[in-house]
Write an enzyme that holds these catalytic residues in place. Structure first.
Site, PDB file in Angstrom:
ATOM      1  N   GLU A 144      10.127  -4.325  -3.837  1.00 36.62           N
ATOM      2  CA  GLU A 144      10.329  -4.454  -2.386  1.00 36.62           C
ATOM      3  C   GLU A 144      11.478  -3.572  -1.904  1.00 36.62           C
ATOM      4  O   GLU A 144      12.511  -4.055  -1.424  1.00 36.62           O
ATOM      5  CB  GLU A 144      10.577  -5.915  -2.013  1.00 36.62           C
ATOM      6  CG  GLU A 144       9.366  -6.774  -2.289  1.00 36.62           C
ATOM      7  CD  GLU A 144       9.432  -8.183  -1.709  1.00 36.62           C
ATOM      8  OE1 GLU A 144       8.380  -8.775  -1.486  1.00 36.62           O
ATOM      9  OE2 GLU A 144      10.534  -8.702  -1.492  1.00 36.62           O
TER      10      GLU A 144
ATOM     11  N   GLU B 191       2.055  -9.235  -5.381  1.00 35.83           N
ATOM     12  CA  GLU B 191       2.580 -10.575  -5.061  1.00 35.83           C
ATOM     13  C   GLU B 191       1.801 -11.150  -3.896  1.00 35.83           C
ATOM     14  O   GLU B 191       1.564 -10.441  -2.904  1.00 35.83           O
ATOM     15  CB  GLU B 191       4.061 -10.526  -4.646  1.00 35.83           C
ATOM     16  CG  GLU B 191       5.035 -10.330  -5.765  1.00 35.83           C
ATOM     17  CD  GLU B 191       6.492 -10.430  -5.306  1.00 35.83           C
ATOM     18  OE1 GLU B 191       6.798 -11.260  -4.428  1.00 35.83           O
ATOM     19  OE2 GLU B 191       7.306  -9.650  -5.837  1.00 35.83           O
TER      20      GLU B 191
END
Ligand code: BG6
Length: 475
Positions: free
Chosen positions: A179, A372
């Protein structure tokens, strides 16, 4: 026609949220070890409150987490029972380079992961490795100020070279930074950055972003040089931003919000800074210090695939009232009145997943990997000690259906799906154990009590069936 043959089904974890063993076998202290649970967590992860050491007044969940450091054989066996084709995990940088600036690695750290990968291979599970998932050796933060310092690139690349060489033949899928866009929201957790009073935070964050982008591009080159089979991906926290209304001002606001995240991937995938960012930097007086060959490095070393996390869509408006804010994966957003919300106030939007997959694919035209997606919820054991987590099954079923539509109806090229997280672990946002994501329950609570015993939930058997039928039988 469903998912392609060889579609990589599996689950994802991060070292600091599951391993524990934070000071075992020579592992050094990392930023993630000084992020406590409770009221101060947010201030620490966002770099507003400096916590460089642990103290007795706080509880630090990463220290023991779910003790996967000692349970990985049992856990991987359970993943194999579900039929995992891939296991996304991260390495703790400070297990391999305890301080971060040493020349030579810590053999015990390297040996630990070697055994993890060999265990995966034994079950025909392909590891997908995040090189850094929010972690950075504390020494690099104290001594160099984390990613605000260009020297970080060399330390990171020394670490990359070491792992690419050591795990050649065991690992071929790599993600450079988890991320990467989280650096803007949680700079201490994302990039080891704390701010001093009066500093220009934007300038520091984008300079740090530049260092990470160069590091990522160089790592991609090194990975390819060491093994031409290596596939390197970028990874960002996704979730398309909707305009709150069709008012052009709201639409424009949503476009700007989306660009804050796309900025990173535009560079990693296209190989150059997008013009909207350059203009914005100019307007804001942000001056990115570059070295001579930086532009070339970015241009010549773009990623092989694009991965992202998706938990929820977001929503933006030109004017927002304070009581109209929704929670979400770190990013706050305007509350979307058409959606339901999780127990932690995160919007639930399966169609938003299809929309996001399409937006990302339209923009980059490279293979995508969803690394995810999942639901954090409170699980309660029934009188027989069983967990009937139908809410989790519902969430995942609807998201997998939306993903299937993106692939089969819209033609998105998708390599795989690793749900977050196959086993309960510590929440990154809140530090809680109570916020459970797993197919496997772990006996451990918010205060650090429990036996670490593992127990399969109802969703475990449901996901096994999903994988067995390559996503056909999901009801
Ligand atoms: C992503 C992170 O932001 O979301 C994970 O990559 C994190 O590390 C996950 O755990 C879910 O967020 P949270 O705050 O519920 O743990």
């Amino acid at each position: 026609m469903g998912f392609k043959e060889g579609f990589l089904w599996g689950g994802a974890t991060a070292a600091n949220q599951c391993e524990g063993g934070f000071d075992e076998d020579g592992r050094g202290l990392a930023n993630v070890d000084v992020c406590p649970t409770g009221a101060d967590r947010n201030a620490v992860i966002t770099g507003k409150m400096k916590m460089y050491e642990c103290d007795e007044n706080h509880f630090y969940p990463s220290h023991k987490a779910i003790d996967m450091y000692h349970h990985y054989k049992e856990d991987i066996k359970l993943f194999a029972e579900m039929g995992f084709k891939v296991y996304r995990m991260s390495l703790a940088w400070s297990r391999i380079f305890p301080k971060g600036d040493e020349k030579e690695p810590n053999e015990k750290g390297l040996a630990f992961y070697e055994d993890v990968f060999k265990t995966c291979k034994m079950y025909n599970i392909e590891p997908l490795v995040t090189i850094t998932h929010f972690d950075c050796p504390m020494h690099l933060i104290k001594e160099y100020g984390g990613w605000r310092n260009r020297k970080m690139i060399d330390f990171y690349l020394n670490y990359c070279r070491t792992i690419f060489k050591r795990y050649k033949g065991l690992v071929k899928y790599w993600l450079t930074f988890n991320e990467i866009n989280m650096l803007l929201e949680a700079p201490f957790m994302g990039a080891g950055i704390c701010f001093e009073e009066g500093e220009n935070e934007k300038q520091i964050k984008y300079q740090a972003a530049h260092h990470e982008l160069i590091a990522s591009a160089m790592a991609t080159r090194i990975a390819h040089d060491i093994n031409s089979e290596n596939k390197v991906g970028c990874m960002f926290a996704a979730g398309s931003v909707y305009p709150y209304t069709c008012k052009p001002e709201d639409v424009w606001e949503a476009t700007k919000k989306d660009r804050e995240s796309y900025f990173f991937i535009d560079v990693q995938s296209r190989g150059y800074y997008p013009s909207y960012a350059l203009k914005e930097f100019e307007r804001m007086g942000i001056n990115i210090e570059k070295e001579e060959f930086d532009d070339e490095i970015l241009k010549n070393n773009t990623v092989d695939f694009i991965s992202f996390s998706y938990y929820n869509s977001r929503c933006a408006a030109k004017t927002v009232s304070k009581d109209n804010i929704a929670e979400g994966n770190i990013f706050e957003s305007v509350k979307n009145p058409y959606l339901k919300y999780s127990e932690w106030g995160w919007p639930i939007d399966p169609l938003g997943f299809r929309i996001t997959l399409n937006h990302v694919y339209d923009r980059y035209q490279k293979p995508l990997f969803v690394v995810e997606n999942g639901l954090g919820a409170v699980d309660t054991l029934d009188e027989n000690g069983y967990i009937e987590d139908d809410y989790r099954i519902d969430y995942l079923r609807e998201h997998i259906k939306a993903m299937r539509d993106a692939v089969t109806i819209d033609g998105v090229d998708l390599m795989g799906y690793t749900m977050w997280s196959p086993i309960d672990l510590v929440s990154a946002g809140t530090g809680e154990m109570k916020k459970r994501y797993g197919f496997i329950y772990v006996d451990r609570d918010n205060e650090g009590n429990g036996t670490f015993k593992r127990k399969t939930k109802k969703s475990f058997y449901w996901y096994k069936k999903v994988i067995e039928t390559n996503g056909e039988n999901i009801d």
